[in-house]
Scaffold this active site. Structure first.
Site, PDB file in Angstrom:
ATOM      1  N   PRO A   1       6.071  -4.227  -0.912  1.00  0.00           N
ATOM      2  CA  PRO A   1       5.895  -3.011  -1.722  1.00  0.00           C
ATOM      3  C   PRO A   1       5.860  -3.294  -3.223  1.00  0.00           C
ATOM      4  CG  PRO A   1       8.175  -3.217  -1.078  1.00  0.00           C
ATOM      5  CD  PRO A   1       7.465  -4.401  -0.487  1.00  0.00           C
TER       6      PRO A   1
ATOM      7  N   ARG B   1       3.528  -2.773  -5.838  1.00  0.00           N
ATOM      8  CA  ARG B   1       3.155  -1.710  -6.759  1.00  0.00           C
ATOM      9  C   ARG B   1       4.065  -0.492  -6.631  1.00  0.00           C
ATOM     10  NH1 ARG B   1      -3.152  -0.442  -7.161  1.00  0.00           N
ATOM     11  NH2 ARG B   1      -3.072  -2.666  -6.671  1.00  0.00           N
TER      12      ARG B   1
ATOM     13  N   CYS C   1     -18.351  -3.837 -26.710  1.00  0.00           N
ATOM     14  CA  CYS C   1     -19.677  -3.225 -26.855  1.00  0.00           C
ATOM     15  C   CYS C   1     -20.305  -2.895 -25.506  1.00  0.00           C
ATOM     16  CB  CYS C   1     -20.595  -4.159 -27.645  1.00  0.00           C
ATOM     17  SG  CYS C   1     -20.096  -4.425 -29.351  1.00  0.00           S
TER      18      CYS C   1
ATOM     19  N   GLY D   1       0.797  -1.228   0.000  1.00  0.00           N
ATOM     20  CA  GLY D   1       0.000   0.000   0.000  1.00  0.00           C
ATOM     21  C   GLY D   1       0.823   1.268   0.000  1.00  0.00           C
TER      22      GLY D   1
END
Length: 286
Positions: free
Chosen positions: A166, A168, A250, A135
């Site tokens: 860690p 991300r 779509c 985070g």
């Protein structure tokens, strides 16, 4: 796990950090000698005893950040008042507990982790590792790290081995994605409605984080090659141009950006460049 082991990482350094695992995954981990893993419920302890009896357990405690876009506490984590029951069950099964883990809500969770450590020590376990999860954000990392460090010093004065996840924080800036504009819809007689761009990727592909965590993207336009080669600019409108950006399906949910601003007109065949896309890939991999 297989990919990490094949990179030559010592299995003792790998933490299988999912509190609710398939039996087949536990069998693989046991054979690969990946023994560190998390739990947060009675059923998981029984499954671990059957398929991974050599486990080195981390009790994952409940921690939820109300400001987070995705509340992981809704899915994982043992509430503090249930931890004595879980720890007693782990002891009765003859399993080993080596630490406590959580994800985000750092300072409050660290305080709860200290209580969970105390419960564990009272019944004979000797946990030594605290996993504070992930985070982390680039723009607030230094301040967050200082606060976490001070809280750990306060709650664990005798010292504890701390690990974090860690993912991300490292991966976010590592990827840039470029998408092709495959169609355009100019609004005729619809005052206030933005013109629409359709690109060859959307929320069911690499932009899943747009709907999962309300990620706001800010693409840059790269002009189509034929315009670059011919230095063709006179036919394009200049000045601020606003578009909504859509994926190729779509489905009307497949909206990448509701309001994107560019310094000139965007045409079919142009490319849209998205920086810091590592967080999106992290979601897809998980």
């Amino acid at each position: 796990m297989r990919a990490v082991v094949n990179l030559g990482v010592d299995p003792d350094r790998i933490l299988f950090a999912n509190p609710c695992k398939a039996a087949a995954s536990l069998v693989f981990a046991q054979r690969a000698r990946i023994f560190k893993t998390t739990f947060d419920n009675i059923d998981e302890l029984d499954t671990i005893k059957t398929h991974m009896p050599s486990a080195q357990l981390f009790l994952r405690i409940y921690a939820n950040d109300n400001s987070a876009l995705i509340g992981l506490g809704e899915k994982f984590g043992a509430h503090l008042d249930t931890t004595p029951i879980l720890l007693a069950r782990a002891r009765d099964l003859g399993l080993d507990l080596v630490g406590v883990s959580f994800h985000v809500a750092f300072c409050r969770a660290i305080r709860h982790a200290r209580i969970a450590f105390s419960y564990a020590r009272e019944i004979g376990f000797r946990p030594t590792i605290l996993d504070i999860g992930g985070g982390f954000q680039d723009d607030s990392f230094e301040g967050m790290a200082a606060l976490i460090r001070e809280t750990i010093r306060s709650e664990f004065p005798a010292g504890v081995v701390m690990i974090a996840e860690p993912g991300r924080f490292y991966a976010r800036a590592a990827y840039t994605l470029v998408c092709r504009v495959i169609a355009r819809r100019r609004q005729i007689g619809a005052a206030g409605d933005l013109d629409m761009l359709y690109q060859n990727d959307g929320v069911y592909g690499n932009f899943m984080n747009v709907i999962m965590e309300k990620e706001v993207v800010h693409p840059q336009v790269i002009r189509r090659m034929e315009d670059v080669e011919m230095k063709e600019t006179s036919e394009r409108k200049t000045g601020q141009c606003r578009y909504s950006i859509w994926g190729p399906t779509c489905d009307s949910v497949d909206c990448v950006a509701r309001d994107a601003i560019f310094s000139s007109e965007v045409c079919i065949g142009d490319w849209l460049k998205y920086a810091d896309m590592g967080g999106m890939f992290d979601i897809l991999i998980r």
